[in-house]
Design an enzyme around this catalytic site. Structure first.
Site, mmCIF file in Angstrom:
data_model
loop_
_atom_site.group_PDB
_atom_site.id
_atom_site.type_symbol
_atom_site.label_atom_id
_atom_site.label_comp_id
_atom_site.label_asym_id
_atom_site.label_seq_id
_atom_site.Cartn_x
_atom_site.Cartn_y
_atom_site.Cartn_z
ATOM 1 N N GLU A 211 0.809 -1.220 0.000
ATOM 2 C CA GLU A 211 0.000 0.000 0.000
ATOM 3 C C GLU A 211 0.841 1.268 0.000
ATOM 4 O OE1 GLU A 211 -3.660 2.114 2.486
ATOM 5 O OE2 GLU A 211 -3.106 0.042 2.899
ATOM 6 N N LYS A 227 -8.587 -1.074 1.220
ATOM 7 C CA LYS A 227 -9.621 -1.461 2.183
ATOM 8 C C LYS A 227 -10.461 -2.558 1.545
ATOM 9 C CE LYS A 227 -9.419 0.544 6.096
ATOM 10 N NZ LYS A 227 -9.195 -0.314 7.252
#
Length: 405
Positions: A211, A227
């Site tokens: 990420e 997410k």
């Protein structure tokens, strides 16, 4: 105290996290900054001043310098940088979190590298791995206490205090032997865009993060929040794509990231370039979006860090209210996890969010994992998701020849 080898680039199979590949064989540590989040100085200002003092153009990120991989010996190439979640919280004046279970790991690290001379006998040279034993994992909370924290987070959402809050747990295990080969295995996990190892005397961080916390290049800023998680199977992918709960949770964080970037962006330039794309990390599917903006003139590194730290995908919304919930809910501090790790050079910044990350001190290996809680969260499912995220990390650290202790 057991000595973990200080970072010596010629001795390790990885360059400093995010370093230019063409420069890696020549990099030599030039100077280092290490400090705790609870010290007298603001971490964002301290980091900007330290890097500017070594000639990196961090006072106005819209006026980048030029990276010269063929620069002469002695030229500063850039810096490997780590910013903990606690340091990020300090930057924005958030509530103090519980103490880190790995206090030997600093909250702010910047290692400036200069160009040296290329090794005559090839690079990298590996140190013998030696023996490695990893003991059983001790958890900082039970599954029941984790589930109770999820319920308390849902209560806070019902009360209108937050819309979403990320809840993270921690486990640690005693070890014997040299931890660095295990951390390098972790950094090589599939999908580890920010795979790397950073070390100091008595501590080390190994990262397998996919990420992006923040990337700055050519006057543009990017963040890529993740997410939504499911097993990397056909049914798992379909379930992630069709989950209204996961998509709602994801869009909340995308909106938060848009707001974060807007604080340091030219008016009207914030955009979502890609929404809810499915990516693979190890044996998990994850949903990722890309948010970008054009930096406002005069934006410096300290401004940038105060806007994006701590990362929205591991805090919640609104961010300061979520950080207050995190400080009250979590059993121990986040240590090396949920912060930023990467490279700051004259022409770019690229920091990954330290999810899927392990820290090592003189006696123990530490791992953190959790997930975002919304009103629709099921406590048992959240406990299982955290275990699914930490599972590949723990298995990789143990290694194929692990001997139980």
């Amino acid at each position: 105290m057991r000595q973990i080898y200080p970072y010596v680039v010629e001795a390790l199979p990885f360059a400093p996290p995010g370093a230019p590949a063409g420069c890696a064989p020549r990099l030599v540590e030039h100077d280092r900054l290490q400090c705790r989040a609870d010290g007298p100085d603001d971490p964002a200002t301290l980091l900007e001043e330290f890097l500017a003092g070594h000639g990196l153009p961090v006072r106005d990120l819209t006026r980048p310098g030029v990276h010269r991989p063929d620069g002469p010996a002695g030229t500063v190439c850039g810096a490997a940088v780590f910013v903990s979640a606690a340091a990020g919280a300090r930057m924005v004046g958030a509530a103090a979190s519980p103490a880190s279970p790995a206090p030997a790991v600093p909250d702010l690290v910047a290692v400036v590298y200069r160009h040296g001379t290329a090794p005559a006998d090839g690079w990298p040279r590996r140190r013998p791995a030696g023996d490695w034993e990893l003991g059983p994992w001790d958890e900082s909370w039970t599954p029941q206490r984790h589930a109770d924290a999820v319920r308390r987070a849902r209560d806070a959402i019902a009360a209108g205090d937050v819309y979403q809050v990320n809840v993270v747990g921690h486990g640690s295990a005693r070890y014997a032997g040299d931890p660095l080969p295990a951390l390098h295995r972790l950094a090589r996990l599939p999908g580890a865009r920010y795979g790397g190892v950073l070390t100091g005397a008595g501590w080390a961080i190994g990262c397998a993060s996919p990420e992006t916390l923040v990337e700055v290049t050519g006057g543009m800023i990017y963040t890529r929040p993740i997410k939504g998680t499911r097993p990397a199977t056909g049914p798992g992918r379909r379930e992630l794509l069709e989950s209204a709960k996961e998509r709602a949770e994801h869009v909340m964080i995308v909106d938060l990231e848009r707001n974060d970037l807007a604080r340091i962006a030219r008016t009207g330039t914030v955009r979502v370039d890609q929404l809810y794309a499915i990516r693979r990390w190890s044996d998990l599917w994850q949903a990722e979006s890309t948010v970008s903006a054009t930096l406002v003139d005069g934006c410096g590194l300290a401004d940038l860090l105060r806007a994006v730290c701590p990362g929205g995908s591991v805090t919640g919304a609104p961010k300061l209210a979520a950080l207050a919930q995190i400080a009250a809910l979590e059993p121990v501090g986040r240590g090396a996890s949920m912060g930023g790790l990467g490279w700051i050079g004259p022409d770019r910044i690229d920091l990954g969010l330290t999810i899927r990350t392990a820290a090592v001190d003189a006696d123990r290996v530490h791992v953190w994992a959790g997930g975002g809680i919304t009103w629709g969260s099921d406590p048992a499912a959240e406990v299982a998701e955290a275990a699914a995220k930490s599972g590949p990390v723990r298995a990789t650290l143990a290694g194929p020849h692990h001997r139980a202790r």
